[in-house]
Write a protein that holds these residues in place. Structure first.
Motif, PDB file in Angstrom:
ATOM      1  N   VAL A  49       0.877  -1.162   0.000  1.00 37.89           N
ATOM      2  CA  VAL A  49       0.000   0.000   0.000  1.00 37.89           C
ATOM      3  C   VAL A  49       0.916   1.214   0.000  1.00 37.89           C
ATOM      4  CG1 VAL A  49      -1.792   1.253   1.239  1.00 37.89           C
ATOM      5  CG2 VAL A  49      -1.805  -1.249   1.241  1.00 37.89           C
ATOM      6  N   LEU A  50       0.871   2.002  -1.080  1.00 36.68           N
ATOM      7  CA  LEU A  50       1.811   3.101  -1.283  1.00 36.68           C
ATOM      8  C   LEU A  50       1.094   4.440  -1.384  1.00 36.68           C
ATOM      9  CD1 LEU A  50       3.981   1.366  -4.003  1.00 36.68           C
ATOM     10  CD2 LEU A  50       4.471   1.538  -1.579  1.00 36.68           C
ATOM     11  N   PRO A  51       1.801   5.529  -1.094  1.00 39.69           N
ATOM     12  CA  PRO A  51       1.209   6.860  -1.257  1.00 39.69           C
ATOM     13  C   PRO A  51       0.909   7.145  -2.732  1.00 39.69           C
ATOM     14  CG  PRO A  51       3.344   7.003  -0.135  1.00 39.69           C
ATOM     15  CD  PRO A  51       3.146   5.590  -0.553  1.00 39.69           C
ATOM     16  N   ILE A  52      -0.142   7.900  -2.973  1.00 37.19           N
ATOM     17  CA  ILE A  52      -0.532   8.289  -4.325  1.00 37.19           C
ATOM     18  C   ILE A  52       0.213   9.576  -4.678  1.00 37.19           C
ATOM     19  CG2 ILE A  52      -2.429   9.026  -5.804  1.00 37.19           C
ATOM     20  CD1 ILE A  52      -4.296   7.374  -4.015  1.00 37.19           C
ATOM     21  N   ASP A  53       0.832   9.616  -5.853  1.00 40.10           N
ATOM     22  CA  ASP A  53       1.499  10.822  -6.333  1.00 40.10           C
ATOM     23  C   ASP A  53       0.451  11.855  -6.734  1.00 40.10           C
ATOM     24  OD1 ASP A  53       4.014   9.732  -6.035  1.00 40.10           O
ATOM     25  OD2 ASP A  53       4.113   9.017  -8.104  1.00 40.10           O
TER      26      ASP A  53
END
Length: 57
Positions: A49-53
């Protein structure tokens, strides 16, 4: 035990206004979006689960 349960419930509640909710994190496997970071995606179970650019919004 009761205090921990209340804190957990408070943290899991969505924003007051769903229209103003910012979804800042996305699972790279299933595409689910979240307000806060999760160690494991609650929908599919993957650990990515990664940050959205800003460009992707």
């Amino acid at each position: 035990m009761g205090l921990l349960r209340r804190i957990t419930r408070l943290l899991r509640k969505p924003s007051i206004d769903p229209e103003k909710r910012e979804e800042n994190y996305r699972c790279i496997r299933c595409g689910a979006v979240f307000e806060r970071n999760h160690r494991v995606c609650p929908d599919c179970g993957t650990q990515y689960v990664l940050p959205i650019d800003e460009k992707e919004r």
